[in-house]
Motif scaffolding. Sequence first.
Motif, PDB file in Angstrom:
ATOM      1  N   GLY A  72       0.810  -1.042   0.104  1.00  0.00           N
ATOM      2  CA  GLY A  72       0.044   0.045  -0.007  1.00  0.00           C
ATOM      3  C   GLY A  72       0.795   1.272   0.172  1.00  0.00           C
ATOM      4  N   ARG A  73       0.282   2.503  -0.368  1.00  0.00           N
ATOM      5  CA  ARG A  73       1.032   3.609  -0.393  1.00  0.00           C
ATOM      6  C   ARG A  73       1.732   3.722   1.234  1.00  0.00           C
ATOM      7  N   ASP A  74       2.650   4.711   1.154  1.00  0.00           N
ATOM      8  CA  ASP A  74       3.226   5.168   2.487  1.00  0.00           C
ATOM      9  C   ASP A  74       1.871   5.706   3.581  1.00  0.00           C
ATOM     10  N   PHE A 127       4.898 -12.104   8.389  1.00  0.00           N
ATOM     11  CA  PHE A 127       4.427 -11.086   7.893  1.00  0.00           C
ATOM     12  C   PHE A 127       5.171 -10.120   7.018  1.00  0.00           C
ATOM     13  N   PHE A 128       5.108  -9.878   5.939  1.00  0.00           N
ATOM     14  CA  PHE A 128       5.890  -8.794   5.351  1.00  0.00           C
ATOM     15  C   PHE A 128       5.210  -7.507   5.184  1.00  0.00           C
ATOM     16  N   ASP A 129       5.883  -6.487   5.913  1.00  0.00           N
ATOM     17  CA  ASP A 129       5.419  -4.976   5.766  1.00  0.00           C
ATOM     18  C   ASP A 129       6.280  -4.419   4.643  1.00  0.00           C
ATOM     19  N   ARG A 130       5.520  -4.658   3.515  1.00  0.00           N
ATOM     20  CA  ARG A 130       6.346  -4.295   2.092  1.00  0.00           C
ATOM     21  C   ARG A 130       7.042  -5.780   1.864  1.00  0.00           C
ATOM     22  N   SER A 131       7.064  -6.038   0.512  1.00  0.00           N
ATOM     23  CA  SER A 131       7.590  -7.348   0.327  1.00  0.00           C
ATOM     24  C   SER A 131       8.358  -6.933  -1.101  1.00  0.00           C
ATOM     25  N   TRP A 132       8.531  -8.132  -1.939  1.00  0.00           N
ATOM     26  CA  TRP A 132       9.056  -8.048  -3.037  1.00  0.00           C
ATOM     27  C   TRP A 132       8.237  -7.016  -4.161  1.00  0.00           C
ATOM     28  N   TYR A 133       7.160  -6.653  -3.864  1.00  0.00           N
ATOM     29  CA  TYR A 133       6.320  -5.683  -4.767  1.00  0.00           C
ATOM     30  C   TYR A 133       6.848  -4.306  -4.638  1.00  0.00           C
ATOM     31  N   ASN A 134       8.039  -4.078  -3.788  1.00  0.00           N
ATOM     32  CA  ASN A 134       8.707  -2.917  -4.011  1.00  0.00           C
ATOM     33  C   ASN A 134       9.242  -2.335  -5.101  1.00  0.00           C
ATOM     34  N   ARG A 135       9.645  -3.825  -6.047  1.00  0.00           N
ATOM     35  CA  ARG A 135       9.965  -3.473  -7.273  1.00  0.00           C
ATOM     36  C   ARG A 135       8.750  -3.175  -8.231  1.00  0.00           C
ATOM     37  N   ALA A 136       7.533  -3.471  -8.020  1.00  0.00           N
ATOM     38  CA  ALA A 136       6.688  -3.108  -8.852  1.00  0.00           C
ATOM     39  C   ALA A 136       5.988  -1.627  -8.680  1.00  0.00           C
ATOM     40  N   VAL A 137       6.210  -0.806  -7.565  1.00  0.00           N
ATOM     41  CA  VAL A 137       5.582   0.327  -7.542  1.00  0.00           C
ATOM     42  C   VAL A 137       6.686   1.327  -7.024  1.00  0.00           C
ATOM     43  N   VAL A 138       7.280   1.311  -5.882  1.00  0.00           N
ATOM     44  CA  VAL A 138       8.247   1.966  -5.115  1.00  0.00           C
ATOM     45  C   VAL A 138       9.366   2.470  -5.789  1.00  0.00           C
ATOM     46  N   GLU A 139      10.026   1.364  -6.232  1.00  0.00           N
ATOM     47  CA  GLU A 139      11.374   1.405  -7.070  1.00  0.00           C
ATOM     48  C   GLU A 139      11.065   2.162  -8.219  1.00  0.00           C
ATOM     49  N   TYR A 214       2.482   6.764  -8.941  1.00  0.00           N
ATOM     50  CA  TYR A 214       2.192   5.759  -8.053  1.00  0.00           C
ATOM     51  C   TYR A 214       1.020   4.975  -8.588  1.00  0.00           C
ATOM     52  N   THR A 215       0.007   5.818  -8.834  1.00  0.00           N
ATOM     53  CA  THR A 215      -1.340   5.243  -9.386  1.00  0.00           C
ATOM     54  C   THR A 215      -1.179   4.322 -10.324  1.00  0.00           C
ATOM     55  N   ALA A 216      -0.424   4.882 -11.774  1.00  0.00           N
ATOM     56  CA  ALA A 216      -0.082   3.962 -12.877  1.00  0.00           C
ATOM     57  C   ALA A 216       0.394   2.890 -12.432  1.00  0.00           C
ATOM     58  N   TYR A 217       1.468   2.901 -11.839  1.00  0.00           N
ATOM     59  CA  TYR A 217       2.267   1.529 -11.359  1.00  0.00           C
ATOM     60  C   TYR A 217       1.577   0.659 -10.761  1.00  0.00           C
ATOM     61  N   SER A 219      -1.733   0.238 -10.780  1.00  0.00           N
ATOM     62  CA  SER A 219      -2.515  -0.185 -11.778  1.00  0.00           C
ATOM     63  C   SER A 219      -1.844  -1.482 -12.726  1.00  0.00           C
ATOM     64  N   LYS A 220      -0.608  -1.245 -12.982  1.00  0.00           N
ATOM     65  CA  LYS A 220       0.038  -2.101 -13.931  1.00  0.00           C
ATOM     66  C   LYS A 220       0.479  -3.363 -13.005  1.00  0.00           C
ATOM     67  N   MET A 221       0.687  -3.419 -11.694  1.00  0.00           N
ATOM     68  CA  MET A 221       0.920  -4.389 -10.953  1.00  0.00           C
ATOM     69  C   MET A 221      -0.458  -4.995 -10.807  1.00  0.00           C
ATOM     70  N   PHE A 222      -1.584  -4.755 -10.507  1.00  0.00           N
ATOM     71  CA  PHE A 222      -2.755  -5.471 -10.452  1.00  0.00           C
ATOM     72  C   PHE A 222      -2.986  -6.143 -11.940  1.00  0.00           C
ATOM     73  N   GLU A 223      -2.848  -5.586 -12.887  1.00  0.00           N
ATOM     74  CA  GLU A 223      -3.054  -6.104 -14.162  1.00  0.00           C
ATOM     75  C   GLU A 223      -2.290  -7.246 -14.441  1.00  0.00           C
ATOM     76  N   ASN A 224      -0.988  -7.197 -13.983  1.00  0.00           N
ATOM     77  CA  ASN A 224      -0.008  -7.959 -14.349  1.00  0.00           C
ATOM     78  C   ASN A 224      -0.241  -9.491 -13.508  1.00  0.00           C
ATOM     79  N   THR A 225      -1.073  -8.939 -12.274  1.00  0.00           N
ATOM     80  CA  THR A 225      -1.441 -10.502 -11.566  1.00  0.00           C
ATOM     81  C   THR A 225      -2.516 -11.225 -12.155  1.00  0.00           C
ATOM     82  N   LYS A 226      -3.257 -10.473 -13.017  1.00  0.00           N
ATOM     83  CA  LYS A 226      -4.257 -11.174 -13.629  1.00  0.00           C
ATOM     84  C   LYS A 226      -3.779 -12.255 -14.871  1.00  0.00           C
ATOM     85  N   GLN A 227      -2.530 -12.214 -14.972  1.00  0.00           N
ATOM     86  CA  GLN A 227      -1.973 -13.024 -15.926  1.00  0.00           C
ATOM     87  C   GLN A 227      -1.424 -14.206 -15.279  1.00  0.00           C
ATOM     88  N   GLY A 228      -2.178 -14.741 -14.219  1.00  0.00           N
ATOM     89  CA  GLY A 228      -1.665 -16.129 -13.594  1.00  0.00           C
ATOM     90  C   GLY A 228      -1.144 -15.769 -12.315  1.00  0.00           C
TER      91      GLY A 228
END
Length: 263
Positions: A72-74, A127-139, A214-217, A219-228
Amino acid sequence: MEEKFILNQKDVNLLNTYKGLKAILCKEPYNLEKAIRFVDYEKKLKKLQVELIRLQSWAIDEGERIIVIFEGRDAAGKGGAIRRITERMNPRHLRIVALPKPSEDEKTQWYFQRYVIQFPKAGEIVFFDRSWYNRAVVEPVNGFCTPAQYEIFMDQVNDFERMIAASGIRLVKIYMSISKKEQAKRFEDIKDNPLKQWKMTDVDGKAQELWDIYTAYKSKMFENTKQGGMPWRIIRANKKTYARVAAIKHILKSIPYDRKKEI
């Protein structure tokens, strides 16, 4: 004309308790409606925490391995939700992982490597307070990775999570979603509170300015998840108490432990 809040007998009984009186007196100006909502939240939270202990006992007895990631966002309330989830559980059989920025050695490794070494052993919940998905949005938003590194991550992450599931680890993914206005309000609260000022980072300071990116990235993260990929549970988190209850309920419903009550 503002509608008046009318107390019924149940409300009066609720307020006429230690928790009720504490909820009324802890904040000024006094607000009976908010006090009732808070006491009701505390009662729900306690019941859900009992179920979390049952879930953990089941995981220990069955040798289950469970990962719960919070994104989630900061200032979205990830840390607060994790604290309410874990505060009554056995600390010997859980870990909270909030990794700092990668070291120079870690930067030379496979991106997922420093997360994999944090994975649970039998009978443990991580419990991961932020995870590998740092690279999907924050980075990518903050220029902490190259476009090529971002594309590689997006290409690998669904396969990575399928391998996690295939290995027998249960993975729960929660995204805490707040509005731009609420984030700005929480940042101001953090700045004004000397006990919380340590939470504010340079990345946080640019979050409002970079909101749309942030919003654009995201959205891309959620769309990518739909691919399996493994599914996300998106929780509206403008109200912290609602978000914490919703997060706990989702975890309990996602894990097939021996549930005693409807949640």
